[in-house]
Design a protein around this motif. Structure first.
Motif, short mmCIF file in Angstrom:
data_model
loop_
_atom_site.label_atom_id
_atom_site.label_comp_id
_atom_site.label_asym_id
_atom_site.label_seq_id
_atom_site.Cartn_x
_atom_site.Cartn_y
_atom_site.Cartn_z
N ASN A 159 0.87 -1.17 0.00
CA ASN A 159 0.00 0.00 0.00
C ASN A 159 0.91 1.22 0.00
O ASN A 159 1.84 1.29 0.80
CB ASN A 159 -0.88 0.06 1.27
CG ASN A 159 -1.88 -1.05 1.33
OD1 ASN A 159 -2.56 -1.34 0.36
ND2 ASN A 159 -1.96 -1.71 2.48
N ARG A 211 -3.82 1.19 -2.94
CA ARG A 211 -3.92 0.27 -1.81
C ARG A 211 -4.27 -1.12 -2.35
O ARG A 211 -4.89 -1.25 -3.40
CB ARG A 211 -4.96 0.74 -0.80
CG ARG A 211 -6.38 0.70 -1.31
CD ARG A 211 -7.37 1.24 -0.27
NE ARG A 211 -8.74 1.16 -0.75
CZ ARG A 211 -9.31 2.03 -1.56
NH1 ARG A 211 -8.64 3.07 -2.00
NH2 ARG A 211 -10.58 1.87 -1.95
N THR A 212 -3.87 -2.12 -1.61
CA THR A 212 -4.19 -3.50 -1.94
C THR A 212 -5.22 -3.99 -0.94
O THR A 212 -5.07 -3.80 0.26
CB THR A 212 -2.92 -4.37 -1.86
OG1 THR A 212 -1.91 -3.79 -2.67
CG2 THR A 212 -3.18 -5.78 -2.33
N GLU A 213 -6.28 -4.60 -1.44
CA GLU A 213 -7.37 -5.06 -0.58
C GLU A 213 -7.35 -6.58 -0.44
O GLU A 213 -7.07 -7.29 -1.40
CB GLU A 213 -8.72 -4.59 -1.14
CG GLU A 213 -8.84 -3.08 -1.17
CD GLU A 213 -10.16 -2.61 -1.74
OE1 GLU A 213 -10.89 -3.41 -2.36
OE2 GLU A 213 -10.46 -1.41 -1.55
N THR A 247 -9.03 -10.03 -0.39
CA THR A 247 -10.19 -10.60 -1.05
C THR A 247 -10.30 -12.07 -0.64
O THR A 247 -9.43 -12.58 0.09
CB THR A 247 -10.06 -10.50 -2.59
OG1 THR A 247 -8.84 -11.13 -2.99
CG2 THR A 247 -10.04 -9.06 -3.05
N GLN A 290 -4.48 -11.68 5.51
CA GLN A 290 -3.34 -10.95 6.08
C GLN A 290 -2.74 -11.74 7.23
O GLN A 290 -3.45 -12.22 8.10
CB GLN A 290 -3.81 -9.58 6.58
CG GLN A 290 -2.70 -8.78 7.23
CD GLN A 290 -3.16 -7.39 7.65
OE1 GLN A 290 -3.93 -6.76 6.94
NE2 GLN A 290 -2.69 -6.94 8.78
N THR A 349 -6.78 -7.51 -5.43
CA THR A 349 -7.42 -6.26 -5.82
C THR A 349 -6.53 -5.08 -5.45
O THR A 349 -6.16 -4.92 -4.28
CB THR A 349 -8.80 -6.12 -5.15
OG1 THR A 349 -9.61 -7.23 -5.54
CG2 THR A 349 -9.48 -4.83 -5.56
N ASP A 388 -5.72 5.42 -5.48
CA ASP A 388 -6.32 6.39 -4.56
C ASP A 388 -6.91 7.59 -5.28
O ASP A 388 -7.92 8.14 -4.85
CB ASP A 388 -5.27 6.87 -3.54
CG ASP A 388 -4.96 5.81 -2.49
OD1 ASP A 388 -5.74 4.84 -2.36
OD2 ASP A 388 -3.94 5.95 -1.80
N ARG A 421 -7.81 -6.15 -10.78
CA ARG A 421 -7.84 -7.46 -10.11
C ARG A 421 -6.80 -8.33 -10.80
O ARG A 421 -7.04 -8.85 -11.88
CB ARG A 421 -9.25 -8.04 -10.19
CG ARG A 421 -10.21 -7.27 -9.31
CD ARG A 421 -11.61 -7.83 -9.28
NE ARG A 421 -12.46 -7.04 -8.40
CZ ARG A 421 -13.09 -5.92 -8.76
NH1 ARG A 421 -12.97 -5.46 -9.99
NH2 ARG A 421 -13.83 -5.27 -7.89
#
Length: 98
Positions: A7, A13-15, A17, A22, A50, A54, A62
């Motif tokens: 990030n 940022r990396t989300e 999924t 994490q 994902t 920003d 993706r």
């Protein structure tokens, strides 16, 4: 398998999924300023990662996890993160993120 996700505040940022969990997160401090956050995540199966920009229009990508370097163990991922974030005698710190 483990991957290192990034990030960069103000950039992307990396989300997390489905299939991406994490494990631990580290702030990258470069000469006293936080420049990035790195997350070591465990992946199961072949999830897509994902990444969201920003800045408007906040483009969402993706990306197949197979395009990320993968590590068999958490220790291998930590060693790679250490290699990626340190150079000579520069004032660099990896600090556990809260």
């Amino acid at each position: 398998m483990y991957v290192i996700l990034t990030n960069k505040p103000g950039e992307f940022r990396t989300e997390m999924t489905e299939g991406v969990t994490q494990v631990e997160s580290w702030d990258y401090i470069f000469y006293g300023r936080k420049r990035a956050n790195f997350t070591i995540a465990r992946i199961e199966g072949a999830p897509r990662i994902t990444i969201v920009e920003d800045a408007p229009p906040q483009i969402v990508n993706r990306v197949p996890s197979k395009l990320f370097e993968a590590f068999d163990t958490l220790e291998e991922a930590r060693a790679e993160l250490n290699t990626l974030t340190h150079y000579g005698s520069m004032d660099i710190e990896l600090r556990a993120a809260s």
